[in-house]
Design a protein around this motif. Structure first.
Motif, PDB file in Angstrom:
ATOM      1  N   VAL A  86      30.514  -4.046  14.732  1.00  0.00           N
ATOM      2  CA  VAL A  86      31.519  -3.913  15.293  1.00  0.00           C
ATOM      3  C   VAL A  86      31.369  -4.354  17.025  1.00  0.00           C
ATOM      4  O   VAL A  86      32.231  -5.111  17.398  1.00  0.00           O
ATOM      5  N   ALA A  87      30.420  -3.957  17.260  1.00  0.00           N
ATOM      6  CA  ALA A  87      30.000  -4.326  18.957  1.00  0.00           C
ATOM      7  C   ALA A  87      29.932  -6.030  19.018  1.00  0.00           C
ATOM      8  O   ALA A  87      30.425  -6.273  19.919  1.00  0.00           O
ATOM      9  N   ALA A  88      29.209  -6.522  18.038  1.00  0.00           N
ATOM     10  CA  ALA A  88      29.075  -8.090  18.147  1.00  0.00           C
ATOM     11  C   ALA A  88      30.479  -8.755  17.895  1.00  0.00           C
ATOM     12  O   ALA A  88      30.798  -9.755  18.530  1.00  0.00           O
ATOM     13  N   LEU A  89      31.169  -8.337  16.920  1.00  0.00           N
ATOM     14  CA  LEU A  89      32.799  -8.760  16.730  1.00  0.00           C
ATOM     15  C   LEU A  89      33.336  -8.473  18.152  1.00  0.00           C
ATOM     16  O   LEU A  89      34.203  -9.459  18.379  1.00  0.00           O
ATOM     17  N   GLY A  90      33.396  -7.395  18.698  1.00  0.00           N
ATOM     18  CA  GLY A  90      34.408  -7.169  19.836  1.00  0.00           C
ATOM     19  C   GLY A  90      33.598  -8.010  21.050  1.00  0.00           C
ATOM     20  O   GLY A  90      34.552  -8.516  21.675  1.00  0.00           O
ATOM     21  N   ALA A  91      32.299  -8.460  21.208  1.00  0.00           N
ATOM     22  CA  ALA A  91      32.066  -9.121  22.006  1.00  0.00           C
ATOM     23  C   ALA A  91      32.377 -10.335  21.938  1.00  0.00           C
ATOM     24  O   ALA A  91      32.910 -11.359  22.940  1.00  0.00           O
ATOM     25  N   ALA A  92      32.268 -10.980  20.710  1.00  0.00           N
ATOM     26  CA  ALA A  92      33.051 -12.439  20.035  1.00  0.00           C
ATOM     27  C   ALA A  92      34.404 -12.430  20.516  1.00  0.00           C
ATOM     28  O   ALA A  92      34.865 -13.632  21.145  1.00  0.00           O
ATOM     29  N   LEU A 152      40.232  -5.967  25.616  1.00  0.00           N
ATOM     30  CA  LEU A 152      39.243  -6.335  24.604  1.00  0.00           C
ATOM     31  C   LEU A 152      37.855  -5.680  24.838  1.00  0.00           C
ATOM     32  O   LEU A 152      37.268  -4.995  23.845  1.00  0.00           O
ATOM     33  N   ALA A 153      37.368  -5.925  25.885  1.00  0.00           N
ATOM     34  CA  ALA A 153      36.158  -5.318  26.238  1.00  0.00           C
ATOM     35  C   ALA A 153      36.039  -3.645  26.225  1.00  0.00           C
ATOM     36  O   ALA A 153      34.942  -3.325  25.631  1.00  0.00           O
ATOM     37  N   ALA A 154      37.011  -3.061  26.900  1.00  0.00           N
ATOM     38  CA  ALA A 154      37.016  -1.721  26.944  1.00  0.00           C
ATOM     39  C   ALA A 154      37.484  -1.103  25.491  1.00  0.00           C
ATOM     40  O   ALA A 154      36.761  -0.019  25.061  1.00  0.00           O
ATOM     41  N   GLY A 155      38.328  -1.958  24.889  1.00  0.00           N
ATOM     42  CA  GLY A 155      38.379  -1.526  23.557  1.00  0.00           C
ATOM     43  C   GLY A 155      37.444  -1.664  22.564  1.00  0.00           C
ATOM     44  O   GLY A 155      37.051  -0.848  21.635  1.00  0.00           O
ATOM     45  N   THR A 156      36.434  -2.528  22.957  1.00  0.00           N
ATOM     46  CA  THR A 156      35.207  -2.607  21.990  1.00  0.00           C
ATOM     47  C   THR A 156      34.286  -1.476  22.168  1.00  0.00           C
ATOM     48  O   THR A 156      33.738  -0.858  21.317  1.00  0.00           O
ATOM     49  N   ALA A 157      34.176  -0.851  23.504  1.00  0.00           N
ATOM     50  CA  ALA A 157      33.337   0.163  23.688  1.00  0.00           C
ATOM     51  C   ALA A 157      34.016   1.508  22.919  1.00  0.00           C
ATOM     52  O   ALA A 157      33.195   2.239  22.211  1.00  0.00           O
ATOM     53  N   VAL A 158      35.238   1.514  22.973  1.00  0.00           N
ATOM     54  CA  VAL A 158      35.884   2.509  22.380  1.00  0.00           C
ATOM     55  C   VAL A 158      35.671   2.670  20.868  1.00  0.00           C
ATOM     56  O   VAL A 158      35.403   3.721  20.162  1.00  0.00           O
ATOM     57  N   LEU A 159      35.907   1.680  20.297  1.00  0.00           N
ATOM     58  CA  LEU A 159      35.656   1.352  18.873  1.00  0.00           C
ATOM     59  C   LEU A 159      34.217   1.480  18.379  1.00  0.00           C
ATOM     60  O   LEU A 159      34.314   1.988  17.322  1.00  0.00           O
ATOM     61  N   VAL A 160      33.424   1.315  18.987  1.00  0.00           N
ATOM     62  CA  VAL A 160      32.152   1.379  18.670  1.00  0.00           C
ATOM     63  C   VAL A 160      31.643   2.880  18.810  1.00  0.00           C
ATOM     64  O   VAL A 160      31.260   3.450  17.565  1.00  0.00           O
ATOM     65  N   LEU A 161      32.421   3.714  19.657  1.00  0.00           N
ATOM     66  CA  LEU A 161      32.101   5.138  19.543  1.00  0.00           C
ATOM     67  C   LEU A 161      32.673   5.898  18.487  1.00  0.00           C
ATOM     68  O   LEU A 161      32.050   6.485  17.561  1.00  0.00           O
ATOM     69  N   LEU A 162      33.753   5.388  18.049  1.00  0.00           N
ATOM     70  CA  LEU A 162      34.782   5.714  16.670  1.00  0.00           C
ATOM     71  C   LEU A 162      33.972   5.490  15.645  1.00  0.00           C
ATOM     72  O   LEU A 162      33.709   6.230  14.543  1.00  0.00           O
ATOM     73  N   VAL A 163      33.391   4.153  15.411  1.00  0.00           N
ATOM     74  CA  VAL A 163      32.750   3.795  14.225  1.00  0.00           C
ATOM     75  C   VAL A 163      31.345   4.689  14.019  1.00  0.00           C
ATOM     76  O   VAL A 163      31.089   4.706  13.040  1.00  0.00           O
ATOM     77  N   ASP A 164      30.654   4.657  15.220  1.00  0.00           N
ATOM     78  CA  ASP A 164      29.701   5.542  15.290  1.00  0.00           C
ATOM     79  C   ASP A 164      29.645   6.893  14.832  1.00  0.00           C
ATOM     80  O   ASP A 164      29.118   7.371  14.196  1.00  0.00           O
ATOM     81  N   LEU A 165      30.962   7.305  15.141  1.00  0.00           N
ATOM     82  CA  LEU A 165      31.241   8.732  14.887  1.00  0.00           C
ATOM     83  C   LEU A 165      31.534   8.913  13.387  1.00  0.00           C
ATOM     84  O   LEU A 165      31.113   9.746  12.672  1.00  0.00           O
ATOM     85  N   LEU A 166      32.217   8.039  12.702  1.00  0.00           N
ATOM     86  CA  LEU A 166      32.990   8.279  11.450  1.00  0.00           C
ATOM     87  C   LEU A 166      32.154   7.423  10.632  1.00  0.00           C
ATOM     88  O   LEU A 166      32.018   7.910   9.459  1.00  0.00           O
ATOM     89  N   VAL A 167      31.398   6.529  10.551  1.00  0.00           N
ATOM     90  CA  VAL A 167      30.700   5.788   9.601  1.00  0.00           C
ATOM     91  C   VAL A 167      29.186   6.097   9.760  1.00  0.00           C
ATOM     92  O   VAL A 167      28.521   6.330   8.768  1.00  0.00           O
ATOM     93  N   ALA A 168      28.635   6.017  11.092  1.00  0.00           N
ATOM     94  CA  ALA A 168      27.228   6.662  11.186  1.00  0.00           C
ATOM     95  C   ALA A 168      26.272   5.654  10.524  1.00  0.00           C
ATOM     96  O   ALA A 168      25.276   6.077   9.889  1.00  0.00           O
TER      97      ALA A 168
END
Length: 366
Positions: free
Chosen positions: A41-47, A17-33
């Protein structure tokens, strides 16, 4: 009988879950910006990491990456507590990072990604069952902080603080790894429980000068991570030069990681007759110097930094006392270790609240 065992993916779920949060943050920042979406997304991943760690921990002890009875990953109640606290600290730091990200001098995608990477190291740290996993997890927690300290564009103080933190941490890691290598040369194992049992059963190994040097190096290297005197000089300068939310993370999650690592090796692996005098001396020096120097501070962040140094002494005090008292019962020692963990948890939560108050009063300095 085969020594190879299947991987327990449920035990590894909090790390996923923690590592997936890091990867998901990168993808969201790339695609949504969009900074707000990335931070959300980072906050939801931490929770989600905190919830997942708590649920897995509530199901009982789980082990994986085992060779015989020696396991490199042990997920129990303490590991779950550490993971939950680290995830909540990450969530708290994200919550107070609004002024920093809105100022436009810190890229939000990289900032949230690095926080998630540090959170991953903290989650793994609590479950480490051998010295290599412990040191790698501690460095995974620390490495992103080098960048976070100097991530703010155009900040000379941040760059200086990042270089100071990097150089000192590299030296500390080198010292710890050298101590671990010497321990392996002495005992032939790096698994914490096996190492402790081997040293306890062989008085001739404990009496070796090489064992004393190895233990001293491991304790000294980890003492850098908790900013214990005389290994503390990096902390005030680094905290003062870093953005306030990053300083908060340094003072809470990073210190918690150092305490957990030190507690693991002292409780499970290293002989008390060697670690006791070292920890007792470190505790006395840290409490004394930290409090006396804090009295002379006129900057809030430096005051909090020296307070954090002093608190490291209070955390180390019961560890040194119990390690010196070799005749104490196992229950007494377990109680002292539990007290050190409880004190650390309450300290880091209150320290985060103190930094949040400073951010609220000085949003422009975020």
């Amino acid at each position: 009988m085969s020594l190879v065992q299947s991987v327990d993916n449920v035990a590894l779920l909090p790390a996923y879950l923690a590592a997936g949060t890091a990867v998901l943050v990168l993808l969201v920042d790339l695609l949504v910006a969009r900074p707000r979406v990335t931070a959300a997304v980072a906050a939801l991943g931490a929770a989600g990491t905190a919830v997942g760690a708590g649920l897995v921990g509530a199901a009982g002890t789980r082990r994986t990456f085992c060779v015989g009875d020696d396991c490199s990953w042990v997920w129990n109640g303490r590991a779950a507590l550490v993971a939950v606290v680290v995830a909540l600290l990450t969530l708290g730091v994200l919550a107070i990072s609004g002024p920093l990200l809105r100022a436009g001098r810190t890229p939000p995608g990289e900032y949230c990604f690095l926080l998630a990477c540090a959170m991953t190291g903290g989650v793994v740290l609590g479950a480490a069952g051998d010295l290599i996993t412990l040191i790698v997890a501690l460095e995974t927690l620390t490495l992103p902080l080098y960048v976070l300290v100097g991530l703010r564009r155009g900040s000379l103080a941040g760059a200086e603080a990042a270089v100071t933190f990097f150089v000192v941490s590299v030296v500390a890691t080198t010292v710890t790894l050298l101590g671990a290598a010497l321990l392996y040369a002495v005992a032939g194992t790096l698994h914490l429980d096996r190492l402790g049992a081997t040293l306890a059963a062989r008085d001739d190994l404990t009496a070796l000068p090489l064992t004393t040097v190895a233990v001293a190096l491991v304790v000294a290297g980890l003492a850098f991570k908790v900013a214990a005197v005389p290994f503390h000089a990096w902390a005030p300068a680094t905290y003062d030069g870093a953005p306030l939310p990053v300083a908060a993370y340094l003072s809470t999650a990073s210190k918690l990681g150092g305490v957990v690592a030190l507690l693991a090796v002292v409780q499970r692996a290293l002989p008390g007759e060697v670690t006791g005098p070292v920890l007792a001396a470190l505790a006395v020096l840290t409490m004394t110097v930290g409090n006396l120097v804090a009295l002379r501070q006129r900057r809030t962040v430096r005051l909090l930094a020296w307070s954090s140094v002093a608190q490291a002494g209070y955390i180390l005090a019961p560890l040194g006392a119990l390690a010196l008292a070799a005749g104490r019962t196992a229950d007494a020692r377990a109680g002292a270790y539990a007290a050190a963990v409880a004190y650390t948890v309450f300290f880091v939560l209150l320290e985060l609240a103190a930094f949040a108050a400073v951010v609220a009063l000085r949003p422009a300095d975020g």
